[in-house]
Design an enzyme around this catalytic site. Sequence first.
Site, short mmCIF file in Angstrom:
data_model
loop_
_atom_site.label_atom_id
_atom_site.label_comp_id
_atom_site.label_asym_id
_atom_site.label_seq_id
_atom_site.Cartn_x
_atom_site.Cartn_y
_atom_site.Cartn_z
N HIS A 204 24.54 30.83 35.70
CA HIS A 204 25.51 30.24 36.63
C HIS A 204 26.17 31.29 37.51
O HIS A 204 27.38 31.19 37.80
CB HIS A 204 26.55 29.41 35.85
N CYS A 205 25.41 32.32 37.89
CA CYS A 205 25.91 33.41 38.75
C CYS A 205 27.11 34.12 38.15
O CYS A 205 27.93 34.69 38.89
CB CYS A 205 26.29 32.90 40.15
N ALA A 206 27.28 34.06 36.84
CA ALA A 206 28.44 34.71 36.20
C ALA A 206 27.96 35.48 34.97
O ALA A 206 28.25 35.12 33.83
CB ALA A 206 29.47 33.64 35.82
#
Length: 381
Positions: free
Chosen positions: A338-340
């Site tokens: 999730h791009c994290a």
Amino acid sequence: MTTYLDNAATTFPKPESVYRAMDEFARTRLANPGRAGHRLAVASERMLDEARHVLNQFFNGEGPERFIFTLNCTDGLNMAIKGVLREGDHVVTTNLEHNSVSRPLQALADAKVITLTRVPADSSGTVHPDDIRRAITSKTRLIVLTHASNVLGTVQPAAEIARIAREHEVLFLLDAAQTAGVIPIDIRGWGIDLLAFPGHKSLLGPTGTGGLYVGSRVQLRPWREGGTGGDSSSPTQPREMPYYLEGGTPNVLGIAGLVAGIRFVQERGLETIHRQELQLVDRLRQWLLERDGFEVYGHGDPDRRVATLSFRVHAWPASEVAAILDASFDIAVRPGLHCAPYIHKALGTFPEGTVRVSLGPFNTEQDIETLCAALSQIVAA
Ligand SMILES: Cc1ncc(COP(=O)(O)O)c(C=O)c1O
């Protein structure tokens, strides 16, 4: 019909009023906005002015002219980070951040322009204000914080951290990607200097919309210079806000939809939307916790979350669970990091990530039942 549970990426569907507003605007006023132009140009400009007023009221800002329209939240975050930081600055951020914060900061740190402290969240996914306070040095210019984790849904103590920033004369940038439209945000009350928000998530506008609020303590360098639809005689970008930071033709069509989206949120009530989404996500959370074969992440207290839930199925990788849900059950969820990546490293879910379910105002109990029935079949397989 697809059971859409990926609203943290972008909300779908949008309210009918958003589709109608965009259709009406496209057919009657879709001209290039200009303050001194022909009637259609002025009508288009007027809609932009209205949108800034709506935003200023919604977020309790210092003035409509302080809201800059952007492509999305990433665009606003980049404008803020790159427009404010100078050589030798120190930045405090957290391990909850999305790559739209982590990457520009890391690139500046790698180029030796800034130094960076990444404060870790606790095991429930919350950053402690005292840890932020302790990370501040005499060189700190900026604190950057996500208002809610897009992996865990945990809402951060943003007002307290904004106060700490003021006490230390440090600027505070809040990434409201996961909260704008579901958690009240009080720019003046909390003392937020920079607020980046997407228009296309819980504000229910179309993709291609977003904004950056720039408070009066901030001097931003524009990174996009060009035409402003007004004073063309100046050889450099006019200093007047919002035009100083808004070169080029804005996404007026999208912004017409965004205004309708915000009005929908105001009419239904942000708290009502939030409560309904939370009830549904908590039903799923409870269902997962009561069964073997799942691991659930995030804070136990619903008052500390938005309606985003991460979990893993012991027997299957997250990517396969999502692929099966999509291909066999027509259910849209999002697997992976999730791009994290930093918070996944802290959770021990790197590099595979988790399955993320995120709700919007049009999800129903039936959607949760459909998902639970599908998950039952997957774990039984
Ligand atoms: C916490 C957070 N910040 C920033 C972004 C980037 O938003 P956008 O997709 O509007 O660029 C996202 C997107 O999901 C997000 O979750």
